[in-house]
Design an enzyme around this catalytic site. Structure first.
Site, PDB file in Angstrom:
ATOM      1  N   TRP A 102       2.101   6.361 -43.606  1.00  0.00           N
ATOM      2  CA  TRP A 102       2.018   7.607 -44.367  1.00  0.00           C
ATOM      3  C   TRP A 102       2.614   7.456 -45.758  1.00  0.00           C
ATOM      4  O   TRP A 102       2.099   8.041 -46.725  1.00  0.00           O
ATOM      5  CB  TRP A 102       2.679   8.749 -43.592  1.00  0.00           C
ATOM      6  CG  TRP A 102       2.037   8.936 -42.253  1.00  0.00           C
ATOM      7  CD1 TRP A 102       2.568   8.708 -41.021  1.00  0.00           C
ATOM      8  CD2 TRP A 102       0.678   9.337 -42.014  1.00  0.00           C
ATOM      9  NE1 TRP A 102       1.647   8.950 -40.037  1.00  0.00           N
ATOM     10  CE2 TRP A 102       0.481   9.339 -40.614  1.00  0.00           C
ATOM     11  CE3 TRP A 102      -0.385   9.705 -42.857  1.00  0.00           C
ATOM     12  CZ2 TRP A 102      -0.745   9.685 -40.026  1.00  0.00           C
ATOM     13  CZ3 TRP A 102      -1.598  10.050 -42.275  1.00  0.00           C
ATOM     14  CH2 TRP A 102      -1.769  10.036 -40.885  1.00  0.00           C
ATOM     15  N   ASP A 171       8.670  13.621 -47.218  1.00  0.00           N
ATOM     16  CA  ASP A 171       7.692  14.049 -46.228  1.00  0.00           C
ATOM     17  C   ASP A 171       8.433  14.141 -44.900  1.00  0.00           C
ATOM     18  O   ASP A 171       8.776  13.135 -44.288  1.00  0.00           O
ATOM     19  CB  ASP A 171       6.559  13.027 -46.149  1.00  0.00           C
ATOM     20  CG  ASP A 171       5.533  13.359 -45.071  1.00  0.00           C
ATOM     21  OD1 ASP A 171       5.729  14.344 -44.340  1.00  0.00           O
ATOM     22  OD2 ASP A 171       4.537  12.615 -44.960  1.00  0.00           O
ATOM     23  N   LYS A 195       3.797  19.237 -35.647  1.00  0.00           N
ATOM     24  CA  LYS A 195       4.691  18.423 -34.824  1.00  0.00           C
ATOM     25  C   LYS A 195       5.912  19.232 -34.376  1.00  0.00           C
ATOM     26  O   LYS A 195       6.155  19.381 -33.191  1.00  0.00           O
ATOM     27  CB  LYS A 195       5.102  17.169 -35.587  1.00  0.00           C
ATOM     28  CG  LYS A 195       3.898  16.308 -36.006  1.00  0.00           C
ATOM     29  CD  LYS A 195       4.294  15.119 -36.826  1.00  0.00           C
ATOM     30  CE  LYS A 195       3.084  14.404 -37.418  1.00  0.00           C
ATOM     31  NZ  LYS A 195       2.224  13.783 -36.392  1.00  0.00           N
TER      32      LYS A 195
END
Length: 359
Positions: A102, A171, A195
């Site tokens: 990511w 992030d 999540k």
């Protein structure tokens, strides 16, 4: 019905109490005769939900008035572009720490916008750890320093965050609300909800107000943070049902004792699984080195591909869902976000012990 033992990486488990609360009001929200999905986003009833989600997030994370709490769409992946489009000005450099797929994707998008540099990386060791870094040289030319706080694919997590005199951007899609953080240490935090915050569809951005500037003329309206800041994240129709569930999840966090209580529980859950791995005589091998291990995503391998397939097939028969490792690294992964009960983790640990014993 029997609920699955859900270890999916995302979309992930939601608290059962939240699902029951949503179900109870699905057809008639607060006496409106409509589902929350049917309400106008300009209605008083929905605006209370919207503002309530923002206020509850401020309360749980102790977010000061120096920060905006924005509710956006597009997932964390859109933030990979929005951040440099808004903050990476000409003559400045966006600094990135690579700790997994990511962060690589975030860097790839920033390169399309302006100048970037990798300040630290653990790629050469297959992303098994969080790299150490020095931030002193960044002061003069740095626009921001970007990190990914938890790496779902590789199972690593920052235990402390770098100090920097340029804005620190994180992030936090996969570990926000899992432990206490000092928001004041960051210029911008972003997180896809699917999540730890709720269902897919909404992305939370916590952003220092002095980073929000009038955009350049070429920047599309919908890609400007100013657009959402000026309009309380209601410039266009927001993902209303996702925000409603976000609010319910935040209320659940408070009911459970807040972030401190969840942090303690998350440490307990992670220890249960890592103890099984460490005590297995290398039958199970953790991907991350111990001081970088994630409390959200426990990644491990078995002695062979054949054993891995057998493990996953038997686990599925027993009701365990989502234990396959990411396709890019293989092996197994147990995602144990806030909503995964301790009992489910205990059952997985017992299954892992049983499988090793029969092998």
């Amino acid at each position: 019905m029997t609920r699955a033992l859900n270890f999916n990486a995302g979309p992930a488990a939601l608290p059962e109490a939240v699902l029951q609360e949503a179900q109870k009001h699905l057809l008639n929200f607060n006496g409106t005769g409509m589902s929350v999905m049917e309400l106008s986003h300009r209605s008083k009833e929905y605006e209370e939900v919207h503002a309530g989600a923002q206020q509850q997030l401020r309360k749980l994370l102790t977010i000061s008035e120096e920060y905006e709490v924005l509710l956006l769409q597009g997932g964390a992946s859109l933030q990979f572009s929005m951040i440099p489009l808004n903050l990476l000005k000409e003559g400045k450099i966006g600094y990135y720490v690579l700790t997994g797929s990511w962060s690589e994707k975030a860097l790839k998008e920033a390169k399309k916008v302006g100048s970037t540099a990798i300040i630290a990386s653990s790629k050469e060791e297959q992303y098994r750890s969080i790299p150490s870094l020095k931030t002193e040289p960044l002061d003069e030319d740095g626009a921001y320093l970007h990190i990914t706080s938890n790496n779902t694919i590789y199972g690593t997590e920052w235990k402390s965050y770098p100090s920097s005199s340029i804005p620190l951007i994180a992030d936090m899609s996969s570990d926000i609300l899992s432990k206490r953080i000092n928001v004041e240490q960051f210029g911008l935090i972003y997180a896809g909800a699917q999540k730890n915050l709720g269902p897919s569809g909404v992305t939370v951005v916590i952003m220092k107000k002095d980073l929000i500037t009038t955009p350049d003329d070429h920047l599309p309206t919908m890609l400007s943070y100013e657009t959402y800041s000026k309009n309380q994240s209601l410039y266009n129709t927001p993902p209303t049902f996702s925000i409603y569930l976000l609010k319910l999840v935040l209320d659940w966090v408070e009911h459970e004792g807040g972030i401190e209580a969840l942090e303690k529980r998350n440490q307990e859950k992670a220890k249960i699984l890592y103890d099984v791995i460490d005590e297995s005589d290398r039958f199970y091998s953790g991907h991350a080195i111990p001081d970088s291990r994630s409390n959200m995503n426990v990644t491990f391998t078995l002695p062979s591909e054949e054993k891995t397939k057998e493990f996953l097939n038997l686990a599925e028969e027993k009701g365990f869902v989502g234990l396959n490792g990411h396709r890019s690294v293989g092996g197994c992964r147990a995602s144990i976000y806030n909503a995964v009960p301790v009992d489910h983790v205990v059952q997985l640990a017992e299954f892992m012990k049983w499988f090793k014993a029969r092998s």
